[in-house]
Scaffold this motif. Structure first.
Motif, PDB file in Angstrom:
ATOM      1  N   LEU A   1      -8.756  -2.545   4.462  1.00 31.02           N
ATOM      2  CA  LEU A   1      -7.414  -1.962   4.434  1.00 31.02           C
ATOM      3  C   LEU A   1      -7.218  -1.266   3.093  1.00 31.02           C
ATOM      4  O   LEU A   1      -7.509  -1.841   2.043  1.00 31.02           O
ATOM      5  CB  LEU A   1      -6.357  -3.058   4.625  1.00 31.02           C
ATOM      6  CG  LEU A   1      -4.895  -2.621   4.572  1.00 31.02           C
ATOM      7  CD1 LEU A   1      -4.553  -1.710   5.745  1.00 31.02           C
ATOM      8  CD2 LEU A   1      -3.981  -3.842   4.552  1.00 31.02           C
ATOM      9  N   ILE A   2      -6.733  -0.017   3.132  1.00 33.98           N
ATOM     10  CA  ILE A   2      -6.486   0.754   1.912  1.00 33.98           C
ATOM     11  C   ILE A   2      -4.997   1.045   1.807  1.00 33.98           C
ATOM     12  O   ILE A   2      -4.380   1.584   2.730  1.00 33.98           O
ATOM     13  CB  ILE A   2      -7.275   2.080   1.924  1.00 33.98           C
ATOM     14  CG1 ILE A   2      -8.763   1.829   2.130  1.00 33.98           C
ATOM     15  CG2 ILE A   2      -7.048   2.844   0.621  1.00 33.98           C
ATOM     16  CD1 ILE A   2      -9.581   3.100   2.271  1.00 33.98           C
ATOM     17  N   LEU A   3      -4.420   0.688   0.660  1.00 29.41           N
ATOM     18  CA  LEU A   3      -3.003   0.928   0.418  1.00 29.41           C
ATOM     19  C   LEU A   3      -2.822   1.616  -0.934  1.00 29.41           C
ATOM     20  O   LEU A   3      -3.672   1.492  -1.820  1.00 29.41           O
ATOM     21  CB  LEU A   3      -2.200  -0.374   0.405  1.00 29.41           C
ATOM     22  CG  LEU A   3      -2.351  -1.355   1.557  1.00 29.41           C
ATOM     23  CD1 LEU A   3      -3.375  -2.425   1.220  1.00 29.41           C
ATOM     24  CD2 LEU A   3      -1.012  -1.998   1.881  1.00 29.41           C
ATOM     25  N   ILE A   4      -1.702   2.296  -1.079  1.00 31.18           N
ATOM     26  CA  ILE A   4      -1.347   2.907  -2.354  1.00 31.18           C
ATOM     27  C   ILE A   4      -0.180   2.136  -2.959  1.00 31.18           C
ATOM     28  O   ILE A   4       0.798   1.830  -2.274  1.00 31.18           O
ATOM     29  CB  ILE A   4      -0.945   4.388  -2.174  1.00 31.18           C
ATOM     30  CG1 ILE A   4      -2.118   5.208  -1.626  1.00 31.18           C
ATOM     31  CG2 ILE A   4      -0.453   4.984  -3.488  1.00 31.18           C
ATOM     32  CD1 ILE A   4      -3.318   5.269  -2.547  1.00 31.18           C
ATOM     33  N   ASP A   5      -0.304   1.827  -4.242  1.00 31.49           N
ATOM     34  CA  ASP A   5       0.821   1.233  -4.956  1.00 31.49           C
ATOM     35  C   ASP A   5       1.797   2.365  -5.273  1.00 31.49           C
ATOM     36  O   ASP A   5       1.588   3.140  -6.199  1.00 31.49           O
ATOM     37  CB  ASP A   5       0.330   0.562  -6.234  1.00 31.49           C
ATOM     38  CG  ASP A   5       1.466  -0.039  -7.052  1.00 31.49           C
ATOM     39  OD1 ASP A   5       2.635   0.053  -6.620  1.00 31.49           O
ATOM     40  OD2 ASP A   5       1.190  -0.591  -8.137  1.00 31.49           O
TER      41      ASP A   5
ATOM     42  N   SER B   1      -2.754   3.758  -8.403  1.00 35.06           N
ATOM     43  CA  SER B   1      -3.425   2.500  -8.072  1.00 35.06           C
ATOM     44  C   SER B   1      -3.724   2.443  -6.577  1.00 35.06           C
ATOM     45  O   SER B   1      -2.804   2.504  -5.754  1.00 35.06           O
ATOM     46  CB  SER B   1      -2.554   1.311  -8.474  1.00 35.06           C
ATOM     47  OG  SER B   1      -2.392   1.258  -9.879  1.00 35.06           O
ATOM     48  N   VAL B   2      -5.018   2.330  -6.251  1.00 38.66           N
ATOM     49  CA  VAL B   2      -5.469   2.208  -4.862  1.00 38.66           C
ATOM     50  C   VAL B   2      -5.879   0.760  -4.645  1.00 38.66           C
ATOM     51  O   VAL B   2      -6.704   0.219  -5.374  1.00 38.66           O
ATOM     52  CB  VAL B   2      -6.647   3.152  -4.570  1.00 38.66           C
ATOM     53  CG1 VAL B   2      -7.017   3.109  -3.088  1.00 38.66           C
ATOM     54  CG2 VAL B   2      -6.320   4.579  -5.001  1.00 38.66           C
ATOM     55  N   ILE B   3      -5.288   0.122  -3.629  1.00 39.96           N
ATOM     56  CA  ILE B   3      -5.516  -1.300  -3.368  1.00 39.96           C
ATOM     57  C   ILE B   3      -6.380  -1.460  -2.120  1.00 39.96           C
ATOM     58  O   ILE B   3      -6.156  -0.782  -1.112  1.00 39.96           O
ATOM     59  CB  ILE B   3      -4.177  -2.034  -3.165  1.00 39.96           C
ATOM     60  CG1 ILE B   3      -3.280  -1.842  -4.389  1.00 39.96           C
ATOM     61  CG2 ILE B   3      -4.403  -3.518  -2.887  1.00 39.96           C
ATOM     62  CD1 ILE B   3      -1.850  -2.280  -4.166  1.00 39.96           C
ATOM     63  N   PHE B   4      -7.367  -2.340  -2.199  1.00 38.26           N
ATOM     64  CA  PHE B   4      -8.274  -2.617  -1.071  1.00 38.26           C
ATOM     65  C   PHE B   4      -8.169  -4.087  -0.682  1.00 38.26           C
ATOM     66  O   PHE B   4      -8.144  -4.960  -1.541  1.00 38.26           O
ATOM     67  CB  PHE B   4      -9.726  -2.304  -1.447  1.00 38.26           C
ATOM     68  CG  PHE B   4      -9.920  -0.957  -2.076  1.00 38.26           C
ATOM     69  CD1 PHE B   4     -10.139   0.163  -1.292  1.00 38.26           C
ATOM     70  CD2 PHE B   4      -9.864  -0.812  -3.455  1.00 38.26           C
ATOM     71  CE1 PHE B   4     -10.302   1.412  -1.876  1.00 38.26           C
ATOM     72  CE2 PHE B   4     -10.032   0.423  -4.044  1.00 38.26           C
ATOM     73  CZ  PHE B   4     -10.250   1.535  -3.250  1.00 38.26           C
TER      74      PHE B   4
ATOM     75  N   THR C   1      -8.407  -3.553  -6.892  1.00 40.46           N
ATOM     76  CA  THR C   1      -7.663  -2.331  -7.186  1.00 40.46           C
ATOM     77  C   THR C   1      -8.474  -1.409  -8.082  1.00 40.46           C
ATOM     78  O   THR C   1      -9.230  -1.861  -8.946  1.00 40.46           O
ATOM     79  CB  THR C   1      -6.328  -2.670  -7.896  1.00 40.46           C
ATOM     80  OG1 THR C   1      -5.585  -3.582  -7.093  1.00 40.46           O
ATOM     81  CG2 THR C   1      -5.492  -1.426  -8.127  1.00 40.46           C
ATOM     82  N   VAL C   2      -8.307  -0.114  -7.871  1.00 38.90           N
ATOM     83  CA  VAL C   2      -8.929   0.886  -8.739  1.00 38.90           C
ATOM     84  C   VAL C   2      -7.917   2.008  -8.975  1.00 38.90           C
ATOM     85  O   VAL C   2      -7.027   2.218  -8.140  1.00 38.90           O
ATOM     86  CB  VAL C   2     -10.237   1.441  -8.095  1.00 38.90           C
ATOM     87  CG1 VAL C   2      -9.932   2.296  -6.874  1.00 38.90           C
ATOM     88  CG2 VAL C   2     -11.054   2.222  -9.112  1.00 38.90           C
ATOM     89  N   GLN C   3      -8.041   2.699 -10.107  1.00 37.59           N
ATOM     90  CA  GLN C   3      -7.136   3.821 -10.412  1.00 37.59           C
ATOM     91  C   GLN C   3      -7.866   5.160 -10.224  1.00 37.59           C
ATOM     92  O   GLN C   3      -9.063   5.267 -10.500  1.00 37.59           O
ATOM     93  CB  GLN C   3      -6.620   3.731 -11.851  1.00 37.59           C
ATOM     94  CG  GLN C   3      -5.395   2.846 -12.036  1.00 37.59           C
ATOM     95  CD  GLN C   3      -5.708   1.374 -11.894  1.00 37.59           C
ATOM     96  OE1 GLN C   3      -6.705   0.898 -12.441  1.00 37.59           O
ATOM     97  NE2 GLN C   3      -4.891   0.660 -11.162  1.00 37.59           N
TER      98      GLN C   3
END
Length: 199
Positions: free
Chosen positions: A106-110, A75-78, A87-89
């Motif tokens: 901002l880009i984060l990883i779950d 899961s990539v969170i923007f 969010t996109v996978q």
């Protein structure tokens, strides 16, 4: 002669609409929220496309080598320049793509969506990237190695029987060097009890 109930019904509807409008306006002002303006901003916002990849860094060298597979369903969170999140996978090849409004994102990883033992070896997380209106921007590639724990114990085997007997002492401050299949090495020293553990 029966009375027409419609005037009462209309009066009730008008009263309800007035009451709802007053409550909404008070809430909006109190919270500092302009509901309609937010919708308008989303509709008219200029957007761009972000792309990226997440892969399994098998040899842990911080570079995607031939044959190293992508990591699926991460899961990539923007968080876009308006403070809105989405969010996109990642797909079966570890690739992802998402359309966001222009500006700094901002880009984060779950991390809970990563396989167990994941350790970042390439890229920066979290990171910020400038999305260009109408353009395609490549985000940093993220590589993850997967690690586990290994431990041991060192002692003086005085009688050479391969078992630590009661009077055989532990060996402290012994350097243990660990090397994996890819030539990566690390070292650690035994503690006062002759024990060591490393990841």
């Amino acid at each position: 002669m029966k009375k027409n109930p419609m005037p009462k019904l209309k009066t009730f509807h008008l009263f309800f609409l007035f009451f709802f409008t007053v409550i909404y306006q008070v809430y909006s002002q109190d919270q500092g929220i302009n509901f309609y303006q937010n919708i308008l901003n989303e509709i008219t916002a200029q957007k761009g496309t972000l792309t990226g990849k997440i892969y399994r860094d098998v040899n842990g060298n911080g570079t995607e080598d031939v044959g190293e597979p992508g990591i699926e369903n991460v899961s990539v969170i923007f968080v876009d320049s308006n403070g809105n999140g989405q969010t996109v996978q990642s797909d079966a090849n570890g690739n992802w793509t998402e359309e966001v409004i222009a500006g700094n994102t901002l880009i984060l990883i779950d991390n809970t969506s990563l396989p167990s033992g994941a350790l970042l070896t390439e890229g920066t997380e979290p990171s910020t990237i400038n999305v260009i209106s109408g353009g395609i921007v490549n985000a940093e590639k993220l590589g993850y190695a997967f690690v586990g724990d290994i431990s041991g114990h060192v002692y003086y085997d005085v009688n050479g029987n391969g078992i630590q007997n009661g009077l055989e002492a532990d060996m402290a401050n012994v350097e243990i060097i660990i090397e994996d299949d890819y030539g990566n090495s690390q070292s650690i020293f035994t503690d006062a009890n002759g024990d060591w553990s490393i990841q």
